[in-house]
Motif scaffolding. Sequence first.
Motif, mmCIF file in Angstrom:
data_model
loop_
_atom_site.group_PDB
_atom_site.id
_atom_site.type_symbol
_atom_site.label_atom_id
_atom_site.label_comp_id
_atom_site.label_asym_id
_atom_site.label_seq_id
_atom_site.Cartn_x
_atom_site.Cartn_y
_atom_site.Cartn_z
ATOM 1 N N UNK A 1 6.141 6.054 -4.858
ATOM 2 C CA UNK A 1 6.971 6.804 -3.908
ATOM 3 C C UNK A 1 6.778 6.321 -2.470
ATOM 4 N N UNK A 2 5.632 5.680 -2.208
ATOM 5 C CA UNK A 2 5.323 5.226 -0.854
ATOM 6 C C UNK A 2 5.439 3.715 -0.685
ATOM 7 N N UNK A 3 5.843 2.993 -1.716
ATOM 8 C CA UNK A 3 5.901 1.534 -1.638
ATOM 9 C C UNK A 3 6.909 1.034 -0.601
ATOM 10 N N UNK A 4 7.932 1.828 -0.332
ATOM 11 C CA UNK A 4 8.920 1.421 0.657
ATOM 12 C C UNK A 4 8.308 1.285 2.047
ATOM 13 N N UNK A 5 7.179 1.943 2.269
ATOM 14 C CA UNK A 5 6.516 1.895 3.573
ATOM 15 C C UNK A 5 5.814 0.556 3.804
ATOM 16 N N UNK A 6 5.573 -0.197 2.735
ATOM 17 C CA UNK A 6 4.888 -1.481 2.857
ATOM 18 C C UNK A 6 5.899 -2.605 3.062
ATOM 19 N N UNK A 7 5.616 -3.477 4.028
ATOM 20 C CA UNK A 7 6.502 -4.615 4.289
ATOM 21 C C UNK A 7 6.497 -5.601 3.130
ATOM 22 N N UNK A 8 5.318 -5.830 2.563
ATOM 23 C CA UNK A 8 5.177 -6.845 1.541
ATOM 24 C C UNK A 8 4.376 -6.263 0.374
ATOM 25 N N UNK B 1 -0.269 -5.967 -3.564
ATOM 26 C CA UNK B 1 -0.744 -6.121 -4.944
ATOM 27 C C UNK B 1 -1.832 -7.187 -5.035
ATOM 28 N N UNK B 2 -1.657 -8.288 -4.325
ATOM 29 C CA UNK B 2 -2.658 -9.360 -4.353
ATOM 30 C C UNK B 2 -3.962 -8.893 -3.700
ATOM 31 N N UNK B 3 -3.861 -8.135 -2.626
ATOM 32 C CA UNK B 3 -5.053 -7.589 -1.973
ATOM 33 C C UNK B 3 -5.764 -6.619 -2.912
ATOM 34 N N UNK B 4 -4.995 -5.760 -3.561
ATOM 35 C CA UNK B 4 -5.570 -4.815 -4.518
ATOM 36 C C UNK B 4 -6.269 -5.570 -5.657
ATOM 37 N N UNK B 5 -5.641 -6.645 -6.122
ATOM 38 C CA UNK B 5 -6.214 -7.441 -7.203
ATOM 39 C C UNK B 5 -7.529 -8.074 -6.766
ATOM 40 N N UNK B 6 -7.504 -8.689 -5.602
ATOM 41 C CA UNK B 6 -8.720 -9.321 -5.070
ATOM 42 C C UNK B 6 -9.842 -8.299 -4.973
ATOM 43 N N UNK C 1 -2.918 -11.831 5.405
ATOM 44 C CA UNK C 1 -2.809 -10.396 5.123
ATOM 45 C C UNK C 1 -3.677 -10.003 3.930
ATOM 46 N N UNK C 2 -3.702 -10.857 2.919
ATOM 47 C CA UNK C 2 -4.426 -10.544 1.688
ATOM 48 C C UNK C 2 -5.941 -10.548 1.917
ATOM 49 N N UNK C 3 -6.434 -11.561 2.627
ATOM 50 C CA UNK C 3 -7.889 -11.694 2.782
ATOM 51 C C UNK C 3 -8.396 -11.183 4.126
ATOM 52 N N UNK C 4 -7.484 -10.706 4.962
ATOM 53 C CA UNK C 4 -7.848 -10.133 6.259
ATOM 54 C C UNK C 4 -8.592 -11.145 7.138
ATOM 55 N N UNK C 5 -8.012 -12.346 7.245
ATOM 56 C CA UNK C 5 -8.546 -13.397 8.120
ATOM 57 C C UNK C 5 -7.384 -13.897 8.965
ATOM 58 N N UNK C 6 -7.694 -14.568 10.075
ATOM 59 C CA UNK C 6 -6.594 -15.141 10.832
ATOM 60 C C UNK C 6 -6.231 -16.507 10.240
#
Length: 169
Positions: free
Chosen positions: A47-54, A59-64, A136-141
Amino acid sequence: MNQNVFIELVNPFKDKVFRLAKRLLTSTEEAEDATQEVMVKLWNKKENLDAYNNVEALAMTMTKNYCLDQLKSKRAGNLQIVHNNFTDREPQLDRKLEDADSLEWVGKIISQLPEQLQILIQLRDVEQYEFEEIAKIVNMNETAIRVALSRARKKIRESMVNAHSYGIR
């Protein structure tokens, strides 16, 4: 969001989630479990997925994060990180053996790298993510990612040259 819309949203990257999980957890069964767990978490947030840009990056961040948690847990204490996502085409037998040997060496070398570098190599070189998405996934620049990947590739290249030049490892 209904089930069909959710399925259309997650289907394009479900295999990428599995491959990242397989990269980190090695075991196909563990990777399948991780993929299912991430999909359930996404379903619960539907229900809240629309709030996420990507949603794919989410999903990849959650997987990691899930896989790293599994690797740290007692239940996954016997898992190793290996590299085996390559497939052969149909060259001659001697070339197949050479390629298999080289892939094995690369897998061994990658498995000796720190987890963070293994994740970066998986996301960039195997999954073909853009630097912005990886950041975005690994939170690095992005600059830090480029530098880390460059160093990792250099280490892999040097190790391969040493292995093939001297024949002994």
